[in-house]
Design an enzyme around this catalytic site. Sequence first.
Site, PDB file in Angstrom:
ATOM      1  N   PHE A  12       0.823  -1.210   0.000  1.00 41.50           N
ATOM      2  CA  PHE A  12       0.000   0.000   0.000  1.00 41.50           C
ATOM      3  C   PHE A  12       0.863   1.269   0.000  1.00 41.50           C
ATOM      4  CE2 PHE A  12      -3.230   2.903   0.653  1.00 41.50           C
ATOM      5  CZ  PHE A  12      -3.396   3.382   1.950  1.00 41.50           C
ATOM      6  N   LEU A  84       5.292  -7.333   8.163  1.00 42.96           N
ATOM      7  CA  LEU A  84       3.902  -7.657   8.514  1.00 42.96           C
ATOM      8  C   LEU A  84       3.437  -6.602   9.508  1.00 42.96           C
ATOM      9  CD1 LEU A  84       4.408 -11.493   8.940  1.00 42.96           C
ATOM     10  CD2 LEU A  84       3.259 -10.324   7.046  1.00 42.96           C
ATOM     11  N   ASN A 100       9.953 -12.539  10.431  1.00 42.32           N
ATOM     12  CA  ASN A 100       9.773 -11.771   9.188  1.00 42.32           C
ATOM     13  C   ASN A 100      10.285 -10.334   9.333  1.00 42.32           C
ATOM     14  OD1 ASN A 100       8.290 -11.666   6.411  1.00 42.32           O
ATOM     15  ND2 ASN A 100       7.652  -9.827   7.495  1.00 42.32           N
ATOM     16  N   SER A 125       6.506   3.375  13.026  1.00 40.41           N
ATOM     17  CA  SER A 125       5.099   3.579  13.366  1.00 40.41           C
ATOM     18  C   SER A 125       4.967   4.281  14.708  1.00 40.41           C
ATOM     19  CB  SER A 125       4.410   2.199  13.433  1.00 40.41           C
ATOM     20  OG  SER A 125       3.136   2.325  14.028  1.00 40.41           O
ATOM     21  N   TYR A 150       4.199  -6.763  17.064  1.00 42.24           N
ATOM     22  CA  TYR A 150       4.355  -5.873  15.897  1.00 42.24           C
ATOM     23  C   TYR A 150       5.065  -4.585  16.329  1.00 42.24           C
ATOM     24  CZ  TYR A 150       3.238  -2.025  12.829  1.00 42.24           C
ATOM     25  OH  TYR A 150       3.350  -0.899  12.055  1.00 42.24           O
ATOM     26  N   LYS A 154       9.044  -3.088  15.493  1.00 38.90           N
ATOM     27  CA  LYS A 154       9.397  -1.754  14.967  1.00 38.90           C
ATOM     28  C   LYS A 154      10.455  -1.103  15.859  1.00 38.90           C
ATOM     29  CE  LYS A 154       6.816  -1.417  11.303  1.00 38.90           C
ATOM     30  NZ  LYS A 154       7.446  -1.393   9.956  1.00 38.90           N
ATOM     31  N   VAL A 217     -18.176  -0.692  16.571  1.00 44.34           N
ATOM     32  CA  VAL A 217     -17.321   0.310  17.217  1.00 44.34           C
ATOM     33  C   VAL A 217     -16.783  -0.309  18.506  1.00 44.34           C
ATOM     34  CG1 VAL A 217     -17.270   2.572  18.354  1.00 44.34           C
ATOM     35  CG2 VAL A 217     -18.591   2.246  16.234  1.00 44.34           C
ATOM     36  N   ARG A 231      -7.564   9.046  16.676  1.00 45.59           N
ATOM     37  CA  ARG A 231      -6.376   8.681  15.901  1.00 45.59           C
ATOM     38  C   ARG A 231      -6.075   9.803  14.915  1.00 45.59           C
ATOM     39  NH1 ARG A 231      -6.410   5.647  19.394  1.00 45.59           N
ATOM     40  NH2 ARG A 231      -6.198   3.374  19.438  1.00 45.59           N
ATOM     41  N   GLY A 298      -5.727  -3.684  23.779  1.00 43.89           N
ATOM     42  CA  GLY A 298      -4.527  -3.080  23.158  1.00 43.89           C
ATOM     43  C   GLY A 298      -4.782  -1.689  22.621  1.00 43.89           C
TER      44      GLY A 298
HETATM   45  C1  WQD Z   1      -8.406   2.742  14.745  1.00 42.72           C
HETATM   46  C2  WQD Z   1      -9.550   2.945  15.712  1.00 42.72           C
HETATM   47  C3  WQD Z   1     -10.195   0.982  16.934  1.00 42.72           C
HETATM   48  C4  WQD Z   1     -11.811  -1.262  13.558  1.00 42.72           C
HETATM   49  C5  WQD Z   1      -2.978   0.178  13.849  1.00 42.72           C
HETATM   50  C6  WQD Z   1      -1.541  -0.062  14.210  1.00 42.72           C
HETATM   51  C7  WQD Z   1      -0.676   1.028  13.631  1.00 42.72           C
HETATM   52  C8  WQD Z   1      -0.917   1.097  12.159  1.00 42.72           C
HETATM   53  C9  WQD Z   1      -2.387   1.398  11.893  1.00 42.72           C
HETATM   54  C10 WQD Z   1       0.557  -0.229  10.826  1.00 42.72           C
HETATM   55  C11 WQD Z   1      -9.331   2.218  17.031  1.00 42.72           C
HETATM   56  C12 WQD Z   1     -11.323   1.484  16.041  1.00 42.72           C
HETATM   57  C13 WQD Z   1     -11.218  -0.252  14.310  1.00 42.72           C
HETATM   58  C14 WQD Z   1     -13.168  -1.591  13.791  1.00 42.72           C
HETATM   59  C15 WQD Z   1     -13.275   0.089  15.497  1.00 42.72           C
HETATM   60  N1  WQD Z   1      -0.552  -0.126  11.558  1.00 42.72           N
HETATM   61  N2  WQD Z   1     -11.948   0.404  15.253  1.00 42.72           N
HETATM   62  N3  WQD Z   1     -13.850  -0.898  14.763  1.00 42.72           N
HETATM   63  O1  WQD Z   1      -5.160   0.273  15.952  1.00 42.72           O
HETATM   64  O2  WQD Z   1      -4.996   2.810  15.664  1.00 42.72           O
HETATM   65  O3  WQD Z   1      -3.394   1.363  14.471  1.00 42.72           O
HETATM   66  O4  WQD Z   1      -3.137   0.308  12.469  1.00 42.72           O
HETATM   67  O5  WQD Z   1       1.360   0.601  10.568  1.00 42.72           O
HETATM   68  O6  WQD Z   1       0.668   0.716  13.878  1.00 42.72           O
HETATM   69  O7  WQD Z   1      -1.419   0.003  15.622  1.00 42.72           O
HETATM   70  O8  WQD Z   1      -5.755   1.398  13.747  1.00 42.72           O
HETATM   71  O9  WQD Z   1      -7.646   1.289  12.213  1.00 42.72           O
HETATM   72  O10 WQD Z   1      -7.178  -0.736  13.702  1.00 42.72           O
HETATM   73  O11 WQD Z   1      -8.130   1.339  14.698  1.00 42.72           O
HETATM   74  O12 WQD Z   1     -13.930   0.691  16.365  1.00 42.72           O
HETATM   75  O13 WQD Z   1     -13.766  -2.500  13.154  1.00 42.72           O
HETATM   76  O14 WQD Z   1     -10.729   2.402  15.139  1.00 42.72           O
HETATM   77  O15 WQD Z   1     -10.707   0.564  18.194  1.00 42.72           O
HETATM   78  O16 WQD Z   1      -9.852   3.014  18.063  1.00 42.72           O
HETATM   79  P1  WQD Z   1      -4.874   1.453  15.085  1.00 42.72           P
HETATM   80  P2  WQD Z   1      -7.202   0.747  13.532  1.00 42.72           P
END
Ligand code: WQD
Length: 339
Positions: A12, A84, A100, A125, A150, A154, A217, A231, A298
């Site tokens: 991506f 990954l 990996n 990250s 993960y 990093k 959510v 975020r 987490g």
């Molecule tokens: C964002 C928010 C979820 C899915 C991760 C990695 C980070 C980077 C990006 C690689 C959170 C909420 C999500 C859903 C939800 N990865 N959510 N329902 O966890 O902030 O970051 O991905 O580089 O390193 O840590 O991203 O998009 O998974 O979640 O409510 O079905 O959306 O709880 O608050 P995250 P995310």
Amino acid sequence: MSSILVTGGCGFIGSHTIVDLIQQGYHCISVDNYLKSDPTVLDQIHEITGVKVRNYAEDLTDETALDAIFKSNDIEGIVHFAALKAVGESVEKPLLYYKNNIGGMLSLMQAAVKHKVKHLLFSSSCTVYGDSKELPVTENAPIQKASSPYGYSKQVCERIIEDVIIGQEMNAAHLRYFNPAGAHESLLLGESPINPPLNLIPIITEVGVGKREKLVVFGQDYPTRDGTCIRDYIHVMDLADAHTKALKHLMQGNVKNGKVEVFNLGTGEGTTVLEAIKAYENVSGKKLPVETSERRSGDIPAIFADFKKAKSTLGWNPKRTITDIMDSAWRWEQKRSPH
Ligand code: WQD
């Protein structure tokens, strides 16, 4: 002619960065084992740029294959994406992630030193900060104990680079992304997860096209303005632009050999989950079926970037908003999931 080796170039962020690098005049080659990507991405890069990028379909942990790539190309710089990146999967499969992500890093660094590569950009990250008490997060925020294999991979890779380049004619930068999302303006490139996505934005668009019944959510009882997590969503094209600027910064010798500079790449804007849903509903004109569940383990309540350093040092300015991100992600999803 010297080349820039992009690892994970069919992924991506890797593919969007190759497009930007080519458009800024760099010659790119890619190494990508297609574990989480698709060779057709090379055709899309060709369509956008007119350049047919060569990809070596090799695994970074294959030291012999990697050595052959460096022997047959004059590689001046490396942009290292291949890893990954699913937090939850890393908790279930720590060995896979360490082998990996860290194994690939070690093999790549060994080849880079042997073949006297001069510049290295590392795809890191914001996860390395953990649940930062200081918001917005600056590059000086303390690195906390990673909450997943993960995130720890990093942190370890950052340290490997810092230790290995000492004494080498090589400089480097760690680019700490916040939450990458969105799609290329041409709609020829975007998030094409091989496995069902776990990230919020692609899940929202999958619900939008009917690939999923509803968005769950994960928790609405966080100490934030609307109870959902905050975020910093950053458009992949803004992210690609930052990579080209950071590489130029290194190639101009603005970072001493043996030194690593760190940059946070985020917009500085925090967006809650409910605000992201609203952004989708505004761009699509459709209501999103939503259900609220327990928190996801987490998850941290809030994190967003202070990107002043990238702005002043690299002249980088993220231009795209959460609306732009959602608009491009929605158009991309509609295109790739004809319904
Ligand atoms: C964002 C928010 C979820 C899915 C991760 C990695 C980070 C980077 C990006 C690689 C959170 C909420 C999500 C859903 C939800 N990865 N959510 N329902 O966890 O902030 O970051 O991905 O580089 O390193 O840590 O991203 O998009 O998974 O979640 O409510 O079905 O959306 O709880 O608050 P995250 P995310």
